[in-house]
Write a protein that holds these residues in place. Structure first.
Motif, PDB file in Angstrom:
ATOM      1  N   ALA A 122     -62.979  -8.038   4.695  1.00 47.30           N
ATOM      2  CA  ALA A 122     -63.075  -6.440   3.973  1.00 47.30           C
ATOM      3  C   ALA A 122     -63.698  -5.382   4.385  1.00 47.30           C
ATOM      4  N   TYR A 146     -63.314  -2.118   2.877  1.00 47.97           N
ATOM      5  CA  TYR A 146     -63.645  -1.557   1.982  1.00 47.97           C
ATOM      6  C   TYR A 146     -65.417  -0.814   2.657  1.00 47.97           C
ATOM      7  N   ASN A 177     -69.425  -8.958   4.244  1.00 49.30           N
ATOM      8  CA  ASN A 177     -68.959 -10.179   2.535  1.00 49.30           C
ATOM      9  C   ASN A 177     -69.730 -11.430   2.253  1.00 49.30           C
ATOM     10  N   VAL A 201     -71.519  -2.389  -1.425  1.00 45.44           N
ATOM     11  CA  VAL A 201     -70.116  -2.726  -1.148  1.00 45.44           C
ATOM     12  C   VAL A 201     -69.419  -3.539  -2.449  1.00 45.44           C
ATOM     13  N   THR A 202     -69.858  -4.878  -2.285  1.00 50.15           N
ATOM     14  CA  THR A 202     -68.864  -5.558  -2.857  1.00 50.15           C
ATOM     15  C   THR A 202     -70.060  -6.529  -3.741  1.00 50.15           C
ATOM     16  N   SER A 221     -69.173   0.401  -5.715  1.00 44.84           N
ATOM     17  CA  SER A 221     -67.837  -0.318  -5.644  1.00 44.84           C
ATOM     18  C   SER A 221     -68.504  -2.237  -5.888  1.00 44.84           C
ATOM     19  N   THR A 232     -58.430   4.099   5.858  1.00 42.08           N
ATOM     20  CA  THR A 232     -59.377   3.450   5.345  1.00 42.08           C
ATOM     21  C   THR A 232     -59.576   4.675   3.741  1.00 42.08           C
ATOM     22  N   ASN A 276     -59.451   4.754   0.326  1.00 42.16           N
ATOM     23  CA  ASN A 276     -59.498   4.309  -0.848  1.00 42.16           C
ATOM     24  C   ASN A 276     -60.451   4.372  -1.951  1.00 42.16           C
ATOM     25  N   PHE A 308     -62.965   3.252  -2.978  1.00 42.87           N
ATOM     26  CA  PHE A 308     -64.378   2.574  -2.396  1.00 42.87           C
ATOM     27  C   PHE A 308     -64.977   3.610  -1.705  1.00 42.87           C
TER      28      PHE A 308
END
Length: 366
Positions: free
Chosen positions: A27, A30, A65, A89-90, A112, A283, A285, A287
């Protein structure tokens, strides 16, 4: 969890913002986007003079992650003087961060981590749409653009993700909008001829489902659904273009988002240009766009508090800053940036902002 009340901020010469995210591993795209974008915002704020001459510093840690790495990262960031955070982030690491940060009363605004429970304590807020809030946000978009019209809905009745969004969507839909609805289950997820027949006259079809059945439906429906119809999904559509070849599907494929990476004007377009000039497009995105907004929203809220008479010395403790920021974010504070205008927050930490229709694939030229 907590660090025993030690005051790690007493020697700070800059305001410290912490974040934990996947900088390596599957990941990493992100986490890298978040780190890059947050750093870009910090650099801009510092170049403009910081907060009353005091600059900011970003401390980014790698959790790959993996929720089990968050506790170490969290302690490390506190020891480096973290006063405020972008959380994680996740979502899975985020739930761990939520539990740790409440003990020390550390304010976080995550770009995010979209799980509904991420902001369950009063120190946590989201810049992204919560998973369970997507139905409401999608309904707001449809109400604005399809008042008085008929739309189609295609959802999966034996899946909590799909039914949760569907239910909330229906509850928030304007009464002037007529719906034609059809559903499927695991047992009939390969042949959608009946559902296609039901929806064949709809020019806008809301699909709160994951991308694999969505692709199956679109492929089977391409000659029966009108060529100028629009498919509109939620975050379950994220990645459909990299997993399937969409060129044979004639209709437009779109999804609910808060960032349009193809924007040609406004704050989003400015961000895209600045980001790609500095880091390239690999990269780029939502996020990252959201993280950029997080840093600016925290800065603006701090500035507003100072302008309103609050003192925020550079050595302020995380807990004292958290109390100030909580009052701002649950008060009349609004923020306009890359992912929305006039953004506000509910007391439960959920964000209020308009969704944009992000076009994954345009309709084929007829």
């Amino acid at each position: 969890a907590g660090c025993g009340g030690a005051n790690y901020t007493a020697d700070n010469t800059e305001y410290i913002i912490g974040v934990s995210g996947p900088l390596t591993g599957d990941a990493a795209v992100y986490g890298t986007a978040v780190k890059n974008s947050a750093q870009m915002a910090v650099d801009e704020i510092n170049e403009a003079g910081g907060l009353n001459g005091v600059s900011f510093k970003l401390v980014a840690t790698d959790d790959t992650n993996d929720a089990t790495k968050v506790s170490t990262n969290y302690s490390s960031m506190l020891e480096q003087g973290m006063q405020v955070s972008l959380g994680t982030v996740t979502t899975k690491p985020g739930l761990e961060f939520t539990n740790l940060s409440v003990e020390d009363n550390v304010f976080f605004l995550t770009p995010s981590a979209s799980g509904d429970d991420i902001p369950k304590n009063d120190n946590g807020f989201q810049m992204c749409f919560a998973d369970g809030n997507q139905g409401k946000v999608a309904a707001d978009y449809v109400n604005e653009n399809y008042k008085g019209q008929t739309i189609g809905i295609f959802y999966k009745s034996d899946e909590p993700y799909s039914t949760g969004i569907y239910k909330q969507f229906k509850e928030n839909l304007d009464s002037s909008i007529t719906t034609v609805e059809t559903l499927f289950t695991d047992a009939n997820a390969t042949d959608f001829s009946t559902q296609i027949s039901t929806l064949k006259d709809c020019k806008f079809i809301f699909m709160p489902i994951y991308y694999t059945p969505a692709y199956t439906f679109m492929t089977q429906a391409k000659s029966q659904i009108a060529a100028d119809a629009i498919y509109y999904g939620c975050d379950g559509f994220d990645g459909i273009e990299s997993n399937f070849d969409l060129t044979s599907i004639t209709q437009e494929i779109t999804m609910l988002s808060h960032f349009n990476s193809k924007a040609t004007d406004g704050a989003a377009a400015d961000f895209v240009k600045k980001y790609t000039d500095k880091y390239g497009s690999d990269t780029l995105n939502q996020f990252g766009a959201s993280a950029y907004d997080c840093v600016y929203a925290i800065y603006n809220a701090m500035k507003e508090a100072v302008d309103g008479g609050k003192e925020i010395p550079v050595t302020i403790s995380a807990s004292d800053l958290c109390d100030i920021l909580k009052a701002e974010f649950t008060g009349d504070f609004t923020y306009s940036g890359v992912t929305g205008d006039n953004i506000t927050w509910e007391d439960n930490g959920y964000v209020n902002k308009g969704a944009v229709k992000y076009v994954i694939k345009e309709a084929n030229a007829q």
